[in-house]
Scaffold this active site. Structure first.
Site, PDB file in Angstrom:
ATOM      1  N   TYR A  32      -5.135   6.890   9.625  1.00  0.00           N
ATOM      2  CA  TYR A  32      -4.243   7.501   9.659  1.00  0.00           C
ATOM      3  C   TYR A  32      -2.930   8.014   8.221  1.00  0.00           C
ATOM      4  O   TYR A  32      -3.241   6.606   7.823  1.00  0.00           O
ATOM      5  CB  TYR A  32      -3.456   7.672  10.459  1.00  0.00           C
ATOM      6  N   ARG A  51      -6.332   6.906  -0.990  1.00  0.00           N
ATOM      7  CA  ARG A  51      -5.888   5.218   0.612  1.00  0.00           C
ATOM      8  C   ARG A  51      -6.542   5.969   1.594  1.00  0.00           C
ATOM      9  O   ARG A  51      -7.206   4.849   1.965  1.00  0.00           O
ATOM     10  CB  ARG A  51      -4.142   5.159   0.616  1.00  0.00           C
ATOM     11  N   ARG A  99     -16.870   4.316  27.058  1.00  0.00           N
ATOM     12  CA  ARG A  99     -15.984   3.451  25.881  1.00  0.00           C
ATOM     13  C   ARG A  99     -16.727   1.869  25.692  1.00  0.00           C
ATOM     14  O   ARG A  99     -17.637   1.224  27.122  1.00  0.00           O
ATOM     15  CB  ARG A  99     -15.420   2.726  27.372  1.00  0.00           C
ATOM     16  N   HIS A 101     -17.644  -1.754  22.997  1.00  0.00           N
ATOM     17  CA  HIS A 101     -16.710  -2.259  21.277  1.00  0.00           C
ATOM     18  C   HIS A 101     -17.371  -1.997  20.059  1.00  0.00           C
ATOM     19  O   HIS A 101     -17.235  -1.263  19.135  1.00  0.00           O
ATOM     20  CB  HIS A 101     -16.534  -3.272  21.177  1.00  0.00           C
ATOM     21  N   LYS A 146      -4.569   1.084   5.984  1.00  0.00           N
ATOM     22  CA  LYS A 146      -3.720   1.838   7.224  1.00  0.00           C
ATOM     23  C   LYS A 146      -4.306   2.215   8.752  1.00  0.00           C
ATOM     24  O   LYS A 146      -4.416   3.350   8.791  1.00  0.00           O
ATOM     25  CB  LYS A 146      -3.196   3.540   6.573  1.00  0.00           C
ATOM     26  N   GLU A 178       6.500  -6.734   4.471  1.00  0.00           N
ATOM     27  CA  GLU A 178       6.746  -6.061   4.026  1.00  0.00           C
ATOM     28  C   GLU A 178       7.780  -5.162   5.456  1.00  0.00           C
ATOM     29  O   GLU A 178       7.803  -6.338   6.250  1.00  0.00           O
ATOM     30  CB  GLU A 178       5.796  -5.219   3.655  1.00  0.00           C
ATOM     31  N   LEU A 202       0.344  -3.061   3.337  1.00  0.00           N
ATOM     32  CA  LEU A 202      -0.476  -2.004   2.677  1.00  0.00           C
ATOM     33  C   LEU A 202       0.199  -1.623   1.446  1.00  0.00           C
ATOM     34  O   LEU A 202       1.824  -1.692   1.155  1.00  0.00           O
ATOM     35  CB  LEU A 202       0.839  -1.387   3.873  1.00  0.00           C
TER      36      LEU A 202
HETATM   37  N1  PDD Z   1       4.913   3.968   6.849  1.00  0.00           N
HETATM   38  N2  PDD Z   1       3.870  -0.789   5.249  1.00  0.00           N
HETATM   39  C1  PDD Z   1       3.604  -0.083   6.202  1.00  0.00           C
HETATM   40  C2  PDD Z   1       3.663  -0.861   6.910  1.00  0.00           C
HETATM   41  C3  PDD Z   1       3.769   0.837   6.640  1.00  0.00           C
HETATM   42  O1  PDD Z   1       3.381   1.578   7.106  1.00  0.00           O
HETATM   43  C4  PDD Z   1       4.525   2.152   5.548  1.00  0.00           C
HETATM   44  C5  PDD Z   1       3.891   3.487   5.404  1.00  0.00           C
HETATM   45  C6  PDD Z   1       4.313   1.933   4.179  1.00  0.00           C
HETATM   46  C7  PDD Z   1       4.843   2.241   2.768  1.00  0.00           C
HETATM   47  O2  PDD Z   1       3.738   3.692   2.612  1.00  0.00           O
HETATM   48  P1  PDD Z   1       3.603   4.772   2.081  1.00  0.00           P
HETATM   49  O3  PDD Z   1       4.584   4.296   0.542  1.00  0.00           O
HETATM   50  O4  PDD Z   1       2.619   5.010   0.779  1.00  0.00           O
HETATM   51  O5  PDD Z   1       4.417   5.892   2.598  1.00  0.00           O
HETATM   52  C8  PDD Z   1       4.290   0.295   4.037  1.00  0.00           C
HETATM   53  C9  PDD Z   1       4.150   5.419   7.029  1.00  0.00           C
HETATM   54  C10 PDD Z   1       5.197   6.032   6.826  1.00  0.00           C
HETATM   55  C11 PDD Z   1       4.474   5.463   8.969  1.00  0.00           C
HETATM   56  O6  PDD Z   1       3.756   4.552   9.684  1.00  0.00           O
HETATM   57  O7  PDD Z   1       5.543   6.323   9.104  1.00  0.00           O
END
Ligand code: PDD
Length: 285
Positions: A32, A51, A99, A101, A146, A178, A202
């Protein structure tokens, strides 16, 4: 918002239905993005879509649209929903199949969903700064993807919320990684330090924008790991992310950061970031 995208078509939200055997629903098998909209314009749209394509490739999914096609569809969605200030959410899952895996055969179409939401800028938090906790990072080892699988992030965010805090700062051993939905940087002696972009984090688009702003404006920066000890010794700490922009942290685990209010480097980066939004989107509202 009234309209959504389902499998490349713009539909009324009520008409958009997902099968119970969708692999996103059953396994979180998908990827996503969240893209910010300012002044009716998507900010860093192509970087997010790039990305998304990369995340999909990393899990063996080939998206059926090009970056340009997705960009165009999302522009239409933003326009039809008359969105001025908010977010676009989009996700692809590995489609619908009984379903099991292992992946379904490659002719099973991916499920593609996108919708918009009106979201204000977090103005007062950005002004005052926010409180945080530290929390062991228990997620898997491909945090560069992501992925829809967000349980580790959800548990972290919930813990922060229950502690009356805005975000949980993740650490593995004693290395700071993070936040649950944001990247983290510290400032020490005027230098911005943030975790390198590898599989432990990320690689945030906001993170990349902020590092570019540092580069363009002579603010020293380095992508290197730092420890919990460094975190507690930092002069300033800030988060970056699509929804949090550049967010000062004024407290970690009940201890004040620096002077206990947003620091000068963080405030400068907030200003530069604001100007970047205006440059790219023509306005902030
Ligand atoms: N989250 N790290 C994680 C784990 C994240 O889920 C996100 C973003 C970021 C920052 O990435 P960016 O600058 O590209 O938004 C870092 C989004 C906004 C969310 O899951 O809602």
């Amino acid at each position: 918002m009234e309209y959504v995208i389902l499998d490349g078509e713009i539909l009324n939200r009520k008409e958009a239905k997902i099968d119970i055997e969708d692999r996103g629903y059953q396994f979180g098998d998908g990827v996503y993005e969240v893209i910010r909209v300012y002044n009716g314009t998507m900010f860093t749209r192509n970087e997010h879509l790039h990305r998304l394509i990369e995340s999909a490739e990393k899990i063996g999914m080939k998206l059926p649209y090009t970056l340009e096609e997705m960009g165009q569809q999302l522009e239409e969605l933003v326009e039809q929903n008359k969105l001025r200030l908010g977010t676009v959410y989009l996700q692809f899952t590995r489609g619908v199949s009984p379903r099991g895996h292992a992946f379904p055969s490659s002719n099973v179409p991916l499920t593609y969903v996108a919708y918009t939401r009106t979201v204000p800028r977090p103005a007062s938090d950005m002004e005052t700064g926010v409180k945080t906790i530290t929390n062991e990072d228990i997620r898997w080892l491909r945090c560069d993807i992501k992925s829809l699988n967000l349980l580790g992030n959800l548990l972290a965010k919930q813990k922060a919320k229950e502690a009356g805090c805005f975000e949980a700062i993740g650490y593995r051993d004693d290395i700071v990684t993070e936040g649950s939905l944001s990247n983290i940087s510290i400032v020490k002696n005027g230098k911005v330090i943030t975790h390198p972009a590898n599989h432990f984090i990320l690689n945030g688009i906001t993170r990349q924008q902020v590092l570019q702003l540092c580069h363009n404006n002579g603010i020293p920066f380095e992508e290197k790991t730092f420890t919990l000890h460094d975190l507690f010794q930092a002069d300033e700490i800030f988060l970056t992310g699509t929804t949090v922009e550049v967010m000062p942290i004024v407290e970690v685990d009940g201890k004040a950061v620096g002077a206990g209010k947003p620091g000068s480097t963080t405030k400068r980066l907030q200003q530069l970031f604001k100007q970047e939004i205006i440059n790219q989107c023509g306005g902030l509202e």
